[in-house]
Design a protein around this motif. Structure first.
Motif, PDB file in Angstrom:
ATOM      1  N   ASP A  88      56.741  41.280 -17.735  1.00 30.03           N
ATOM      2  CA  ASP A  88      57.334  42.580 -17.942  1.00 30.03           C
ATOM      3  C   ASP A  88      56.690  43.616 -17.086  1.00 30.03           C
ATOM      4  OD1 ASP A  88      58.189  44.942 -19.108  1.00 30.03           O
ATOM      5  OD2 ASP A  88      58.149  44.290 -21.154  1.00 30.03           O
ATOM      6  N   ILE A  89      57.462  44.449 -16.408  1.00 24.50           N
ATOM      7  CA  ILE A  89      56.818  45.337 -15.363  1.00 24.50           C
ATOM      8  C   ILE A  89      56.182  46.472 -15.973  1.00 24.50           C
ATOM      9  CG2 ILE A  89      58.841  46.885 -14.521  1.00 24.50           C
ATOM     10  CD1 ILE A  89      58.093  46.342 -11.662  1.00 24.50           C
ATOM     11  N   THR A  90      56.664  46.747 -17.195  1.00 22.30           N
ATOM     12  CA  THR A  90      56.154  48.049 -18.058  1.00 22.30           C
ATOM     13  C   THR A  90      54.900  47.788 -18.464  1.00 22.30           C
ATOM     14  OG1 THR A  90      57.191  47.173 -20.181  1.00 22.30           O
ATOM     15  CG2 THR A  90      58.464  48.517 -18.541  1.00 22.30           C
ATOM     16  N   LYS A  91      54.428  46.586 -18.434  1.00 21.53           N
ATOM     17  CA  LYS A  91      53.099  45.961 -18.821  1.00 21.53           C
ATOM     18  C   LYS A  91      51.929  46.252 -17.733  1.00 21.53           C
ATOM     19  CE  LYS A  91      54.550  44.763 -23.130  1.00 21.53           C
ATOM     20  NZ  LYS A  91      55.295  46.010 -23.581  1.00 21.53           N
TER      21      LYS A  91
ATOM     22  N   PHE B 188      55.741  40.818  -6.822  1.00 23.35           N
ATOM     23  CA  PHE B 188      56.989  40.529  -6.892  1.00 23.35           C
ATOM     24  C   PHE B 188      57.091  40.267  -8.681  1.00 23.35           C
ATOM     25  CE2 PHE B 188      57.014  39.720  -2.537  1.00 23.35           C
ATOM     26  CZ  PHE B 188      57.697  40.533  -1.962  1.00 23.35           C
ATOM     27  N   CYS B 189      57.271  41.395  -9.432  1.00 26.70           N
ATOM     28  CA  CYS B 189      57.512  40.980 -11.007  1.00 26.70           C
ATOM     29  C   CYS B 189      58.693  40.301 -11.342  1.00 26.70           C
ATOM     30  CB  CYS B 189      56.896  42.286 -11.608  1.00 26.70           C
ATOM     31  SG  CYS B 189      57.066  42.201 -13.252  1.00 26.70           S
ATOM     32  N   CYS B 190      58.837  38.966 -11.719  1.00 27.54           N
ATOM     33  CA  CYS B 190      60.144  38.384 -11.837  1.00 27.54           C
ATOM     34  C   CYS B 190      60.084  38.540 -13.582  1.00 27.54           C
ATOM     35  CB  CYS B 190      60.121  36.926 -11.476  1.00 27.54           C
ATOM     36  SG  CYS B 190      59.759  37.008  -9.684  1.00 27.54           S
TER      37      CYS B 190
ATOM     38  N   ILE C  82      54.622  51.080 -10.237  1.00 28.66           N
ATOM     39  CA  ILE C  82      55.725  50.150 -10.372  1.00 28.66           C
ATOM     40  C   ILE C  82      56.980  50.803  -9.622  1.00 28.66           C
ATOM     41  CG2 ILE C  82      54.789  48.840 -12.573  1.00 28.66           C
ATOM     42  CD1 ILE C  82      56.710  50.482 -14.085  1.00 28.66           C
ATOM     43  N   VAL C  83      57.713  49.836  -9.282  1.00 29.38           N
ATOM     44  CA  VAL C  83      59.018  50.433  -8.852  1.00 29.38           C
ATOM     45  C   VAL C  83      60.084  50.184  -9.728  1.00 29.38           C
ATOM     46  CG1 VAL C  83      60.722  50.028  -6.996  1.00 29.38           C
ATOM     47  CG2 VAL C  83      58.434  49.767  -6.448  1.00 29.38           C
TER      48      VAL C  83
ATOM     49  N   LEU D 244      51.372  47.576  -6.029  1.00 33.85           N
ATOM     50  CA  LEU D 244      52.675  47.920  -5.924  1.00 33.85           C
ATOM     51  C   LEU D 244      53.360  46.766  -6.685  1.00 33.85           C
ATOM     52  CD1 LEU D 244      54.686  50.335  -5.353  1.00 33.85           C
ATOM     53  CD2 LEU D 244      55.195  49.178  -3.067  1.00 33.85           C
ATOM     54  N   ALA D 245      54.292  46.948  -7.613  1.00 34.22           N
ATOM     55  CA  ALA D 245      54.942  46.110  -8.329  1.00 34.22           C
ATOM     56  C   ALA D 245      56.660  46.243  -8.193  1.00 34.22           C
ATOM     57  CB  ALA D 245      54.490  45.805  -9.563  1.00 34.22           C
TER      58      ALA D 245
END
Ligand code: AR6
Length: 169
Positions: free
Chosen positions: A7-10, A151-153, A16-17, A108-109
């Motif tokens: 989860d990119i918010t973590k 690359f945060c999948c 983060i983008v 950078l994610a």
């Protein structure tokens, strides 16, 4: 460059983008998750930015997120692939990296921009993402090794696609 399943918010990264819309005032998908996790101050800063064109990107603080900053970009809506979707998606990645380089960020994610609500086919979008990011890092005068691109999948399918492309390159 690496792919992760998360989860990119973590993520505790420099930035983060966000896969936002032209208003920059929040929405569903990853945009909604980022706004919820960052808190109400984020939309206040976003209001001052005057929106964002498709393919462009704008920087805000990260507020309550573990990430220090958010780069908001607006991906294209998929309309069959003959409406400059690939070029517009590439611009999102390029512009976000340029901002990160200018700010001397080290991590950078990216989420998989445009591949949710905007309907961009996942495999095609991942090809554009990896190609554009590696080109941009090569073109950049910035010390390549200093910027780690993640690359945060959010789904196993995306993660598998990225692993395959990254292992090839
Ligand atoms: N962490 C990482 N990735 C996520 C998360 C998360 N917490 N949540 C969703 N994703 P989408 P778009 C993935 O729809 O297609 C909004 O309403 C998701 O699985 O968020 O660019 C905006 O305001 C998918 O792979 O963005 C715009 O109106 C990826 O994020 C519109 O959606 C992108 O899916 C933008 O559509």
């Amino acid at each position: 460059m690496e792919a992760i399943l998360n989860d990119i918010t973590k993520l505790k990264v420099d930035a983060i983008v966000n896969a936002a819309n032209n208003s920059l005032l929040g929405g569903g998908g990853v945009d909604g998750a980022i706004h919820r996790a960052a808190g109400k101050e984020l939309v206040m800063e976003c209001r001052s930015l005057g929106g964002c064109k498709t393919g462009d990107a704008k920087l805000t603080k990260g507020y309550n997120l573990p990430a220090d900053f958010i780069i908001h970009t607006v991906g294209p809506i998929w309309r069959g692939g003959y409406n400059a979707e690939a070029e517009l998606l590439a611009r999102c990645y390029r512009k976000s990296i340029q901002i990160a380089v200018a700010k001397e960020f080290e991590s950078l994610a990216f989420p998989c921009i445009s591949t949710g609500i905007y309907g961009y086919p996942k495999d095609k979008a991942a090809e554009v993402a990896v190609k554009t990011c590696s080109e941009e890092l090569e073109n950049s005068s910035y010390k390549i090794s200093s910027l780690n691109i993640i690359f945060c999948c959010f789904g196993q399918d995306d993660y598998d696609i990225y692993q395959q492309i990254l292992n090839k390159s």
